[in-house]
Design a protein around this motif. Sequence first.
Motif, mmCIF file in Angstrom:
data_model
loop_
_atom_site.group_PDB
_atom_site.id
_atom_site.type_symbol
_atom_site.label_atom_id
_atom_site.label_comp_id
_atom_site.label_asym_id
_atom_site.label_seq_id
_atom_site.Cartn_x
_atom_site.Cartn_y
_atom_site.Cartn_z
ATOM 1 N N ASN A 89 0.831 -1.197 0.000
ATOM 2 C CA ASN A 89 0.000 0.000 0.000
ATOM 3 C C ASN A 89 0.872 1.255 0.000
ATOM 4 O OD1 ASN A 89 -2.752 1.214 0.276
ATOM 5 N ND2 ASN A 89 -1.810 2.040 2.135
ATOM 6 N N SER A 98 2.407 1.794 -3.543
ATOM 7 C CA SER A 98 1.455 1.765 -4.649
ATOM 8 C C SER A 98 1.620 3.007 -5.519
ATOM 9 C CB SER A 98 0.036 1.711 -4.080
ATOM 10 O OG SER A 98 -0.893 1.590 -5.113
ATOM 11 N N PRO A 99 1.577 2.844 -6.816
ATOM 12 C CA PRO A 99 1.149 1.708 -7.641
ATOM 13 C C PRO A 99 2.285 0.779 -8.063
ATOM 14 C CG PRO A 99 1.386 3.600 -9.047
ATOM 15 C CD PRO A 99 1.754 4.053 -7.642
ATOM 16 N N SER A 104 5.142 -2.255 -7.790
ATOM 17 C CA SER A 104 5.062 -3.629 -7.309
ATOM 18 C C SER A 104 6.460 -4.094 -6.921
ATOM 19 C CB SER A 104 4.459 -4.546 -8.375
ATOM 20 O OG SER A 104 5.268 -4.563 -9.534
ATOM 21 N N ARG A 123 1.394 -6.347 -6.006
ATOM 22 C CA ARG A 123 0.988 -4.944 -6.026
ATOM 23 C C ARG A 123 -0.316 -4.765 -5.260
ATOM 24 N NH1 ARG A 123 -0.029 -3.520 -11.699
ATOM 25 N NH2 ARG A 123 -2.090 -4.283 -11.224
ATOM 26 N N ALA A 124 -0.416 -3.629 -4.590
ATOM 27 C CA ALA A 124 -1.672 -3.272 -3.931
ATOM 28 C C ALA A 124 -2.725 -3.012 -5.002
ATOM 29 C CB ALA A 124 -1.471 -2.019 -3.077
ATOM 30 N N ASN A 125 -3.982 -3.178 -4.637
ATOM 31 C CA ASN A 125 -5.073 -2.856 -5.556
ATOM 32 C C ASN A 125 -6.079 -1.947 -4.855
ATOM 33 O OD1 ASN A 125 -6.838 -4.518 -4.028
ATOM 34 N ND2 ASN A 125 -6.370 -6.302 -5.290
#
Length: 168
Positions: free
Chosen positions: A26, A29-30, A32, A101-103
């Motif tokens: 997080n 982000s964005p 990875s 990666r956060a989403n």
Amino acid sequence: MKNEQRDIRLFNTPVEFGLRSLLILNNISPKSYDLQRLIYYDYMILHTSDIDPSQRSLHPSYPYRSGEILVKRERLRNGLLIMKSKQLIDINFDSRGITYRANDLTLHFLQYFNSEYVERLKSSVSWVVNEFENYSDEQLDQYMKQNIKRWGSEFSKESFIREAMNYE
């Protein structure tokens, strides 16, 4: 009906590793990261005073703690798979290999965690990311290899003394 006590473990479980990874992902982000960088960051966010003695580590210093890095891989990978199964992260397969990666759900999920420990963890994550985000994977790997033997070794003389004095 007999009340059965369940053996519930939260510490050093894949869930704990997965939650810490969510905080790292997080924070960046964005972007990875691959598993190895997450392993290194996970160690450093718990033991920041190893990197900078002016920092306060989240977890206590104990002998040979650098060995954690060797056992983190499976638990962290399993933690990431748990987070993926709950759709809290994305897994990318690209020219760099497998990265995480956060989403959109990551931040929303993390907002439910509210404690002094989580706030300190977030602060530690921010500090580590700020210190090391510009390191290439090779530079970070080299940094860790150069320093890992001394982290936790401050107790080595103590263990020799205890052994000599027959303490357990």
